[in-house]
Design an enzyme around this catalytic site. Structure first.
Site, PDB file in Angstrom:
ATOM      1  CE  LYS A 181      25.246  47.425   5.470  1.00 27.02           C
ATOM      2  NZ  LYS A 181      26.253  46.569   4.773  1.00 27.02           N
ATOM      3  CD  GLU A 188      24.630  38.023  10.917  1.00 25.36           C
ATOM      4  OE1 GLU A 188      25.482  37.123  10.738  1.00 25.36           O
ATOM      5  OE2 GLU A 188      23.509  37.821  11.414  1.00 25.36           O
ATOM      6  CG  ASP A 189      24.841  43.029   4.606  1.00 29.69           C
ATOM      7  OD1 ASP A 189      24.274  42.030   4.103  1.00 29.69           O
ATOM      8  OD2 ASP A 189      24.539  44.206   4.345  1.00 29.69           O
ATOM      9  CB  CYS A 190      30.678  40.505   5.535  1.00 27.01           C
ATOM     10  SG  CYS A 190      32.376  40.176   6.059  1.00 27.01           S
TER      11      CYS A 190
END
Length: 255
Positions: free
Chosen positions: A219, A72-74
């Site tokens: 996103k 997962e992204d930060c």
């Protein structure tokens, strides 16, 4: 000529030791692995750093390698039951703790997380083997994932919009997103949305819940990525849309 003298050398090492587990990442400022941009460390300590430090606390080993089923992204939290992952301990000579070493490992992760200000929790920690580690690696592209995100629309949302977004089992085609083109090959990826629903919060804000095949760019699904993702939430609504917050709620076997 006489043969040159030889000096044989030998080296011994133990087979890798594995911890398998699921992790929950509870911060929007915490990367999965160390994130360095132009020599500057971004975010807090990573999941990988916390796990590796805890593994060294409980075992006398030469090194630790961390791997997970996707990432997962930060700025995305990993909630629910957590993401499958493992830690490979290289040449672990002995455990430094007595009793249940997997439980001790999970406790050390919690302690390291508190010390580093990097909130990560372990679930289902256990000693594993190579086959279980291989299964984690293989599952990165086969899992079904559930996400929830707060979205914004350029106009007020209606009951008709909610009905439009109540959909099941459709395909989404995504060109490599603009934001990752520097590190990903140019391609069109076909992903499957198993379930989609929209819940209005007020005016132009809503919570979107989406269940998808692994590897989908959520996103970009929301805002459309300049038309590179079709269909998108924006195209369904016929209006500009964007994502404000994103959480992974579940990572499960596709079956």
């Amino acid at each position: 000529p006489p043969p040159e003298k030889c000096r044989p050398a030998t080296a011994c090492a133990r087979a890798p030791t594995y911890f398998v587990f699921r992790y929950r990442k509870l911060s929007r400022a915490m990367p999965q692995s160390p994130w360095v941009v132009d020599g500057v460390v971004k975010g807090t300590a990573s999941v990988e750093e916390v796990v590796a430090a805890a593994a060294r606390d409980v075992a006398d080993c030469d090194g630790v390698k961390f791997a997970a089923s996707g990432r997962e992204d930060c700025d995305v939290r990993m909630l629910g039951g957590g993401r499958p992952a493992y830690a490979l301990l290289e040449n672990a000579r002995a455990f430094r703790v007595a009793g249940d070493v997997a439980a001790a490992f999970a406790e050390r992760v919690a302690a390291r997380a508190r010390a580093l200000g990097a909130p990560v929790e372990l679930r289902r920690a256990a000693l594993g083997d190579r086959a279980e580690a291989a299964a984690v690696n293989a599952s990165a592209e086969t899992k079904t994932k559930t996400y929830a995100c707060v979205v914004w629309c350029a106009r007020d949302l209606t009951a008709r919009d909610v009905a439009t977004c109540d959909r099941r089992d459709f395909d989404v085609f995504q060109k490599t997103p603009v934001r990752v083109m520097h590190s990903r090959s140019l391609a069109v990826r076909e992903k499957r949305v198993h379930a989609l629903s929209l819940r209005r919060l007020n005016g132009r804000f809503a919570v979107l819940t989406i269940v998808t095949s692994a590897g989908m760019y959520i996103k970009e699904f929301v805002h459309g990525d300049l038309g590179r993702t079709e269909p998108s939430l924006a195209s369904m609504l016929g209006a500009h849309a964007d994502i404000l917050q994103l959480d992974v709620l579940d990572v499960e076997d596709a079956g």
